[in-house]
Motif scaffolding. Sequence first.
Motif, PDB file in Angstrom:
ATOM      1  N   HIS A  40      65.052  48.623  61.957  1.00 33.66           N
ATOM      2  CA  HIS A  40      65.531  49.946  62.358  1.00 33.66           C
ATOM      3  C   HIS A  40      67.001  49.936  61.889  1.00 33.66           C
ATOM      4  CE1 HIS A  40      65.942  47.950  66.032  1.00 33.66           C
ATOM      5  NE2 HIS A  40      67.123  48.515  66.389  1.00 33.66           N
ATOM      6  N   PRO A  57      63.940  54.530  61.884  1.00 28.58           N
ATOM      7  CA  PRO A  57      63.329  53.149  61.061  1.00 28.58           C
ATOM      8  C   PRO A  57      63.657  53.016  59.984  1.00 28.58           C
ATOM      9  CG  PRO A  57      61.953  55.129  61.276  1.00 28.58           C
ATOM     10  CD  PRO A  57      63.112  55.701  62.078  1.00 28.58           C
ATOM     11  N   ASP A  58      63.520  51.665  59.653  1.00 32.19           N
ATOM     12  CA  ASP A  58      63.589  51.101  58.154  1.00 32.19           C
ATOM     13  C   ASP A  58      62.660  51.654  57.498  1.00 32.19           C
ATOM     14  OD1 ASP A  58      64.759  49.712  56.023  1.00 32.19           O
ATOM     15  OD2 ASP A  58      64.194  47.979  56.629  1.00 32.19           O
ATOM     16  N   THR A  59      62.842  51.836  56.280  1.00 30.99           N
ATOM     17  CA  THR A  59      61.720  52.269  55.357  1.00 30.99           C
ATOM     18  C   THR A  59      61.781  51.350  54.097  1.00 30.99           C
ATOM     19  OG1 THR A  59      63.129  53.868  54.285  1.00 30.99           O
ATOM     20  CG2 THR A  59      61.884  54.633  56.147  1.00 30.99           C
TER      21      THR A  59
END
Length: 153
Positions: A83, A101-103
């Motif tokens: 994140h 959040p990270d994607t």
Amino acid sequence: MLRLSILLALAVGAYSHLCLINPHQRGSAASINKPGADDCGLTTGPCGGRHGGQPMVAVPSGETVNITFQKNLNHFNAEKPGHFAFAFGTEQKLEAIGMTPDTNTSSPWLYEFPIDVPKVEKRETGVLQVTYVTSNPNAPAVFYQCADVEIIP
């Protein structure tokens, strides 16, 4: 050949990067559109080892502003996604103000995140910190960027 491949994989793994576009990060932002830019690979907290200076931007007290940042190299971990976290205060005392959040995106990739600017009665300066927590065992745990800002009533 296998040894060279492993060495190159380790070198790339050490270069997951985070760049703070708006407000402008401390120091340079040279070559930020090239994955693996040195100015965006800071792993020493709280501000990547870069010390503060004059505020680069003034933000209005009590308003919502958008932070623009770049994941300069993707280290998305599908099993345990990382994140991006946002904090504001002084380098000695930063308070969390948001997270996203990270994607799984290509490199580099721009993100925009709204934050609520604290209300102040008089002009104040502070530090905005953005961190990229990778949650990836094959990458550094956290990358740091900071920007010096002034809050105006």
